[in-house]
Every structure is written in C-alpha cells, then in structure tokens.
Design a protein around this motif. Structure first.
Motif, PDB file in Angstrom:
ATOM      1  N   UNK A 106       8.539   4.903 -11.092  1.00 13.05           N
ATOM      2  CA  UNK A 106       9.594   3.973 -10.721  1.00 13.05           C
ATOM      3  C   UNK A 106       9.133   2.970  -9.655  1.00 13.05           C
ATOM      4  N   UNK A 107       8.067   3.293  -8.959  1.00 14.36           N
ATOM      5  CA  UNK A 107       7.585   2.426  -7.888  1.00 14.36           C
ATOM      6  C   UNK A 107       6.112   2.727  -7.671  1.00 14.36           C
ATOM      7  N   UNK A 108       5.346   1.692  -7.342  1.00 14.02           N
ATOM      8  CA  UNK A 108       3.914   1.899  -7.119  1.00 14.02           C
ATOM      9  C   UNK A 108       3.400   0.848  -6.143  1.00 14.02           C
ATOM     10  N   UNK A 109       2.592   1.288  -5.179  1.00 14.51           N
ATOM     11  CA  UNK A 109       1.878   0.369  -4.300  1.00 14.51           C
ATOM     12  C   UNK A 109       0.467   0.202  -4.834  1.00 14.51           C
ATOM     13  N   UNK A 110       0.060  -1.023  -5.080  1.00 12.03           N
ATOM     14  CA  UNK A 110      -1.287  -1.287  -5.585  1.00 12.03           C
ATOM     15  C   UNK A 110      -2.030  -2.206  -4.626  1.00 12.03           C
ATOM     16  N   UNK A 111      -3.353  -2.148  -4.716  1.00 15.09           N
ATOM     17  CA  UNK A 111      -4.204  -3.066  -3.976  1.00 15.09           C
ATOM     18  C   UNK A 111      -4.812  -4.047  -4.973  1.00 15.09           C
ATOM     19  N   UNK A 112      -4.634  -5.320  -4.705  1.00 17.70           N
ATOM     20  CA  UNK A 112      -5.215  -6.369  -5.531  1.00 17.70           C
ATOM     21  C   UNK A 112      -6.083  -7.207  -4.609  1.00 17.70           C
ATOM     22  N   UNK A 113      -7.388  -6.979  -4.702  1.00 22.94           N
ATOM     23  CA  UNK A 113      -8.328  -7.533  -3.730  1.00 22.94           C
ATOM     24  C   UNK A 113      -7.933  -7.000  -2.352  1.00 22.94           C
ATOM     25  N   UNK A 114      -7.633  -7.858  -1.393  1.00 20.09           N
ATOM     26  CA  UNK A 114      -7.272  -7.373  -0.056  1.00 20.09           C
ATOM     27  C   UNK A 114      -5.767  -7.362   0.164  1.00 20.09           C
ATOM     28  N   UNK A 115      -4.984  -7.451  -0.920  1.00 25.30           N
ATOM     29  CA  UNK A 115      -3.533  -7.567  -0.798  1.00 25.30           C
ATOM     30  C   UNK A 115      -2.859  -6.272  -1.236  1.00 25.30           C
ATOM     31  N   UNK A 116      -1.876  -5.832  -0.443  1.00 25.82           N
ATOM     32  CA  UNK A 116      -1.037  -4.690  -0.819  1.00 25.82           C
ATOM     33  C   UNK A 116       0.222  -5.232  -1.481  1.00 25.82           C
ATOM     34  N   UNK A 117       0.571  -4.656  -2.651  1.00 20.58           N
ATOM     35  CA  UNK A 117       1.714  -5.154  -3.418  1.00 20.58           C
ATOM     36  C   UNK A 117       2.565  -3.978  -3.863  1.00 20.58           C
ATOM     37  N   UNK A 118       3.842  -4.004  -3.484  1.00 20.96           N
ATOM     38  CA  UNK A 118       4.782  -2.971  -3.898  1.00 20.96           C
ATOM     39  C   UNK A 118       5.434  -3.420  -5.210  1.00 20.96           C
ATOM     40  N   UNK A 119       5.283  -2.611  -6.248  1.00 20.79           N
ATOM     41  CA  UNK A 119       5.822  -2.922  -7.566  1.00 20.79           C
ATOM     42  C   UNK A 119       7.055  -2.075  -7.825  1.00 20.79           C
ATOM     43  N   UNK A 120       8.131  -2.710  -8.243  1.00 22.41           N
ATOM     44  CA  UNK A 120       9.362  -2.000  -8.580  1.00 22.41           C
ATOM     45  C   UNK A 120      10.131  -2.859  -9.575  1.00 22.41           C
ATOM     46  N   UNK A 121      10.848  -2.223 -10.490  1.00 24.49           N
ATOM     47  CA  UNK A 121      11.655  -2.995 -11.434  1.00 24.49           C
ATOM     48  C   UNK A 121      12.734  -3.789 -10.714  1.00 24.49           C
ATOM     49  N   UNK A 122      13.253  -3.196  -9.634  1.00 26.68           N
ATOM     50  CA  UNK A 122      14.376  -3.814  -8.922  1.00 26.68           C
ATOM     51  C   UNK A 122      13.901  -4.539  -7.660  1.00 26.68           C
ATOM     52  N   UNK A 123      14.597  -5.604  -7.308  1.00 27.41           N
ATOM     53  CA  UNK A 123      14.304  -6.337  -6.073  1.00 27.41           C
ATOM     54  C   UNK A 123      14.774  -5.526  -4.870  1.00 27.41           C
ATOM     55  N   UNK A 124      13.907  -5.413  -3.868  1.00 22.59           N
ATOM     56  CA  UNK A 124      14.229  -4.688  -2.644  1.00 22.59           C
ATOM     57  C   UNK A 124      14.362  -5.668  -1.484  1.00 22.59           C
ATOM     58  N   UNK A 125      15.266  -5.365  -0.562  1.00 25.00           N
ATOM     59  CA  UNK A 125      15.393  -6.202   0.634  1.00 25.00           C
ATOM     60  C   UNK A 125      14.342  -5.846   1.674  1.00 25.00           C
ATOM     61  N   UNK A 126      13.922  -4.585   1.674  1.00 24.10           N
ATOM     62  CA  UNK A 126      12.876  -4.118   2.579  1.00 24.10           C
ATOM     63  C   UNK A 126      11.962  -3.198   1.784  1.00 24.10           C
ATOM     64  N   UNK A 127      10.670  -3.202   2.089  1.00 26.53           N
ATOM     65  CA  UNK A 127       9.716  -2.422   1.308  1.00 26.53           C
ATOM     66  C   UNK A 127       8.557  -1.970   2.191  1.00 26.53           C
ATOM     67  N   UNK A 128       7.833  -0.933   1.788  1.00 28.71           N
ATOM     68  CA  UNK A 128       6.713  -0.453   2.594  1.00 28.71           C
ATOM     69  C   UNK A 128       5.707  -1.562   2.882  1.00 28.71           C
ATOM     70  N   UNK A 129       5.304  -1.657   4.138  1.00 26.50           N
ATOM     71  CA  UNK A 129       4.315  -2.654   4.520  1.00 26.50           C
ATOM     72  C   UNK A 129       4.867  -4.047   4.737  1.00 26.50           C
ATOM     73  N   UNK A 130       6.191  -4.200   4.692  1.00 31.57           N
ATOM     74  CA  UNK A 130       6.802  -5.530   4.858  1.00 31.57           C
ATOM     75  C   UNK A 130       6.307  -6.226   6.117  1.00 31.57           C
TER      76      UNK A 130
END
Length: 218
Positions: A106-130
């Motif tokens: 349902x949710x996954x944090x990925x690294x794309x090059x030097x960027x951390x990206x939180x993936x989720x189907x739904x839009x979040x107002x706050x997320x890990x690493x914000x």
C-alpha cells in the motif's frame, strides 16, 4: 528518447468503460480497446524490459474483468513492474496475483538516484521525510487535486497516458507548486479546539536545523 531506469505512473483503469466518461478530456477514445492499446504503446515507448516501473494503483477496473485479459495486457507492458495497491486493486486477486517484480504494497519509500520518494495511491498531507526533502508521488485523483509542496499526481491522465521519470515529475512540481520550497503543514503548537483549527495560523517552518525537532530522531 533514452529509456530510463525507473518510471512512475498510476490509474490506468484498463478495461474500465466508465473512465471514458469520467476522464473524457484525457481519454478521447471510442471504446476501451482503443484506450488499452494506446496506453500499452505509450508505456512501451518509455520503458524497456530492464526498467523498474512503479504503478501507483488502479491497474484495471470493471464489473466484468476477466483474469486472462488482465494478464494479457500485463504481459504486453515492458519493464519490471511494481504495484502500489489502489482501491480498485486491493480485493482483486487477478490483479494482485500478477507476476509483479516485488510484493504489492500500500505504500513504499524508494530511492531514485539521491532522491527519497514516498509512493502511495492516495495523496498525503504529510509523509515520511517531508522535512528532509523527501518527495511524494500519488494517484487516485486523475489530475483533479491541486498538488502541494514536494508532492504530485503521477496518474496517467495528467501525463498523456504514459509513465514518467522522477526528474520530469519533480520539474513539474517546481513549476506548478508555489509552495515547493516552503510547504510545512504542521502547526508549531497542539491544536486543541475548533477555533484553533483554522487556516492562517503560524505553521512549522523547515525544521531540519531545529535542535528540538532533531532530538526526536535520536
């Protein structure tokens, strides 16, 4: 065009008749067969068999979905495909049981090059690493929810029905989101009543250099 290592997309709604009406501006097709073929071609124009493609939910949809048809479309799509589960996927074993390259979540944090990206189907107002410059990609809203800060809808309706790179998505964030550098949704103090739960109050600034905040991470 060079084929990238990673791509992101959401909300294909393969086989969904109703999406042709709901998203008529971005899907000017006579039927779902035309729509499906266009999206397959658009996907394969960007992806190679070695591309990691993150699909942020709602891969297929419809009351009479056929598992064999879903698998046929899935196998036509190039890349190592990863599913972030959406509302139209979570109870559909024909979708969850496809040969995804990682376990659907349902949710996954990925690294794309030097960027951390939180993936989720739904839009979040706050997320890990914000507060540490992490980005948030989401779907579900078919391009109809205004984006904020370092977040953006990656649904195919917003991107000419094709997957995109993180660089493309982040560039749009910078151009479209006036609060890209300043978005901070949390208040400095606890909200205790309705009168305090109003816009216009002082919000938390970027806190990466705040000793009190960083103490919480130890």
């Amino acid at each position: 065009m060079d084929q990238p290592d990673r791509l992101y997309c959401a909300d294909h709604h393969f086989f969904h008749e109703g999406i042709l009406t709901h998203c008529a501006e971005s899907r000017p097709f006579d039927n779902v067969s035309q729509m499906n073929e266009y999206m397959i071609e658009a996907h394969n124009a960007r992806a190679s068999n070695s591309t990691d493609v993150y699909i942020l939910g709602d891969f297929a949809c419809g009351h009479k979905l056929d598992g064999a048809q879903i698998r046929k479309v899935f196998e036509k799509l190039k890349g190592r495909k990863h599913l972030i589960i959406g509302n139209h996927d979570e109870k559909n074993q024909d979708i969850l049981g496809l040969r995804w390259s990682s376990r659907p979540s349902f949710m996954k944090m990925v690294k794309d090059k030097d960027r951390s990206i939180l993936l989720c189907h739904y839009a979040l107002r706050s997320w890990p690493g914000l507060f540490y410059d992490a980005y948030h990609f989401y779907g579900h809203t078919h391009g109809r929810l205004p984006s904020q800060g370092r977040s953006m809808d990656v649904g195919v309706d917003s991107w000419n029905l094709s997957p995109r790179t993180a660089s493309e998505i982040i560039e749009r964030m910078r151009n479209w989101n006036p609060d890209f550098e300043t978005y901070a949704p949390e208040r400095k103090t606890l909200i205790t009543c309705a009168e305090e739960n109003q816009p216009g109050e002082e919000y938390v600034p970027e806190r990466r250099t705040d000793p009190e905040y960083n103490a919480l991470r130890r």
